[in-house]
Design a protein around this motif. Sequence first.
Motif, short mmCIF file in Angstrom:
data_model
loop_
_atom_site.label_atom_id
_atom_site.label_comp_id
_atom_site.label_asym_id
_atom_site.label_seq_id
_atom_site.Cartn_x
_atom_site.Cartn_y
_atom_site.Cartn_z
N ASP A 61 0.70 -1.20 0.16
CA ASP A 61 -0.01 0.24 -0.07
C ASP A 61 0.50 1.32 -0.08
OD1 ASP A 61 -2.95 -1.52 0.16
OD2 ASP A 61 -2.69 -0.86 2.12
N HIS A 62 0.20 2.09 -0.61
CA HIS A 62 1.27 3.56 -0.75
C HIS A 62 0.18 4.37 -0.51
CE1 HIS A 62 5.12 2.24 -3.49
NE2 HIS A 62 4.07 1.66 -3.65
N LEU A 63 0.68 5.49 1.13
CA LEU A 63 -0.08 5.99 1.46
C LEU A 63 0.29 7.06 1.21
CD1 LEU A 63 -0.02 4.76 4.99
CD2 LEU A 63 -1.28 3.62 2.84
N PHE A 64 -0.98 8.48 1.37
CA PHE A 64 -0.80 9.95 1.51
C PHE A 64 -0.68 10.04 3.43
CE2 PHE A 64 -2.00 10.52 -3.05
CZ PHE A 64 -0.78 10.78 -3.19
N LYS A 112 -6.12 11.04 17.92
CA LYS A 112 -6.97 10.45 18.86
C LYS A 112 -6.81 8.21 19.28
CE LYS A 112 -10.39 14.18 18.19
NZ LYS A 112 -9.75 14.91 17.12
N LYS A 113 -7.17 8.64 19.55
CA LYS A 113 -7.92 6.59 19.37
C LYS A 113 -8.32 6.60 18.72
CE LYS A 113 -9.39 7.15 24.66
NZ LYS A 113 -8.24 8.15 24.81
N GLY A 114 -7.89 4.99 17.90
CA GLY A 114 -8.16 4.84 16.58
C GLY A 114 -7.48 5.11 15.25
N ASP A 115 -6.88 6.54 15.98
CA ASP A 115 -6.34 6.83 14.43
C ASP A 115 -4.97 6.32 13.39
OD1 ASP A 115 -7.48 8.96 14.91
OD2 ASP A 115 -6.20 10.53 14.74
N CYS A 116 -4.87 6.24 12.81
CA CYS A 116 -3.18 5.81 12.18
C CYS A 116 -2.54 6.44 11.66
CB CYS A 116 -3.65 4.83 10.49
SG CYS A 116 -4.81 3.36 10.60
N VAL A 117 -1.64 6.25 12.23
CA VAL A 117 -0.79 7.33 12.82
C VAL A 117 1.11 7.26 12.60
CG1 VAL A 117 0.86 9.09 14.25
CG2 VAL A 117 -1.95 8.28 14.68
N VAL A 118 1.42 8.17 11.60
CA VAL A 118 2.50 7.64 11.45
C VAL A 118 3.63 8.24 11.75
CG1 VAL A 118 4.21 8.25 9.53
CG2 VAL A 118 1.98 7.60 8.64
N PHE A 119 5.06 7.70 12.30
CA PHE A 119 5.79 8.13 13.37
C PHE A 119 7.17 7.98 13.03
CE2 PHE A 119 3.65 4.87 14.95
CZ PHE A 119 5.10 4.46 15.55
N ASN A 120 8.28 8.81 13.70
CA ASN A 120 9.74 8.27 13.97
C ASN A 120 9.97 7.49 15.09
OD1 ASN A 120 9.94 11.42 12.74
ND2 ASN A 120 11.44 9.49 11.88
N LYS A 121 10.56 5.42 14.81
CA LYS A 121 10.40 4.99 15.84
C LYS A 121 11.41 5.22 17.33
CE LYS A 121 12.25 0.10 15.75
NZ LYS A 121 12.81 -1.06 15.39
N PRO A 122 10.77 5.41 18.12
CA PRO A 122 11.81 6.19 19.91
C PRO A 122 13.40 5.54 20.28
CG PRO A 122 9.48 5.36 19.64
CD PRO A 122 9.78 5.18 18.50
N GLU A 123 13.07 4.07 19.72
CA GLU A 123 14.16 4.00 20.42
C GLU A 123 15.76 4.05 19.53
OE1 GLU A 123 14.02 -0.77 20.45
OE2 GLU A 123 13.10 -0.59 18.56
N GLU A 124 15.73 4.76 18.58
CA GLU A 124 16.47 4.87 17.58
C GLU A 124 17.77 6.21 17.89
OE1 GLU A 124 15.48 4.51 13.29
OE2 GLU A 124 15.22 2.68 13.61
N ILE A 332 6.14 12.24 16.33
CA ILE A 332 5.09 12.03 15.52
C ILE A 332 5.19 12.90 14.51
CG2 ILE A 332 2.57 12.68 15.62
CD1 ILE A 332 2.46 11.63 17.95
N ILE A 333 4.70 12.48 13.31
CA ILE A 333 4.49 12.53 11.44
C ILE A 333 3.79 13.45 10.76
CG2 ILE A 333 5.12 12.70 8.55
CD1 ILE A 333 7.45 10.65 9.77
N GLY A 334 2.36 12.53 11.17
CA GLY A 334 1.20 13.43 10.56
C GLY A 334 0.20 11.65 10.85
N LYS A 335 -1.03 12.21 10.06
CA LYS A 335 -2.29 11.22 9.97
C LYS A 335 -2.35 10.74 8.87
CE LYS A 335 -7.16 10.50 11.08
NZ LYS A 335 -8.04 11.05 11.63
N ALA A 336 -2.43 9.05 8.83
CA ALA A 336 -2.01 8.75 7.24
C ALA A 336 -3.72 8.57 6.47
CB ALA A 336 -1.98 6.84 7.90
N ALA A 337 -4.03 8.79 5.94
CA ALA A 337 -5.05 9.62 4.96
C ALA A 337 -6.20 8.72 4.29
CB ALA A 337 -5.51 11.36 4.69
#
Length: 364
Positions: A61-64, A112-124, A332-337
């Motif tokens: 899948d390719h996402l905006f 919000k709870k239930g959002d598909c969220v794009v973010f950077n991996k915290p442990e790096e 956090i980068i943004g919300k998968a739309a």
Amino acid sequence: MQFKNIFRKKVNANKPKKSALREWGDALLFALIASTIVRGIIFSAYAIPSGSMEGSLLIGDHLFVDKLAYGARMPITPVTVPFTEPTVYGVKTYWDGIELPYYRLPGYTEPKKGDCVVFNKPEELETPIDQRTTLIKRCQATPGDELRIINSQVYINGKPAANAPRSLMEYVVQTDGKDINQLLLTDLSIQTVQQLSLDQYVMLVPLDKLKEFKSYSNIKSVEPVLVPATQYDSTIFPHSDHFKWNLDNFGPLVMPKKGMTVALNDSTLTLYRMAIESHEGNKVETNGKDILINGSKADTYTFKMNYYWMMGDNRHNSLDSRFWGYVPEDHIIGKAAVTWLSTDSSANNMLNKVRWNRFFRLIK
């Protein structure tokens, strides 16, 4: 009577005319600047490389991603090669000689709870925040929430959380010995993980297809594969035998919230040390029973940021917050739309490689 056009632009006869090459160069420069602004502030395109969000999102899948939703995060490492990954063939495409402080423009909503969220991996932790691996998961808990997982069911503040309709779970499927129709499994998006015997299988079943699957006459039982609550897993956050948690039984854990104060002791330091030290930039030490923050004895700590809990919809095939903890707001980068393209690399011909039914599909 003649009237002079007083609005006509005066032409400087002595000004040299731009060459065609110069005009093309100016146009390309403008396009580069405009596309960089759009990609950096408004939206970006990402591809799904793993199965952690199946069956909501598929590999290929390719996402905006809408960066305006939660407020566009300003670049932390501004000197980068545009439109490239952080590393290409092992070579960094950014310069970390300049790192700007975290700043985010106002958004029109919050995670919000239930959002598909794009973010950077915290442990790096050795990599600048905005150059860390990009992940997509579903938000399960927001700042201040108490999260608990009991037999793979997430509970927020003591109440069962809604599961994504197409979330996947592993089940042991007992049949009457007759073969299961493979077309049926395909239609229901059910995957066979392992055959245990002639009449017993481990299968990945989407939540919204579970009831129908159980209704077939040759299916005798469908039982979830769960890690017992008594079984400690050291790979699970906070990686301490003080908290004997595992993939399916976890918590309770309260999400740190900006302005929230916690009393510091052995237990809370184990749970929140990463936030205090790694994400909020404090030096944490212990001296006997005393806890020192930046060299001073501390009995409490007040958080500077909000934190979120992210998990994949494919619960037994997802490296997520259960393994590396909560996600700070600055990651956090943004919300998968929307899914704008989807390709299946396993398809046997070019026509079937494209999943046409996933074109411009809203992400839920």
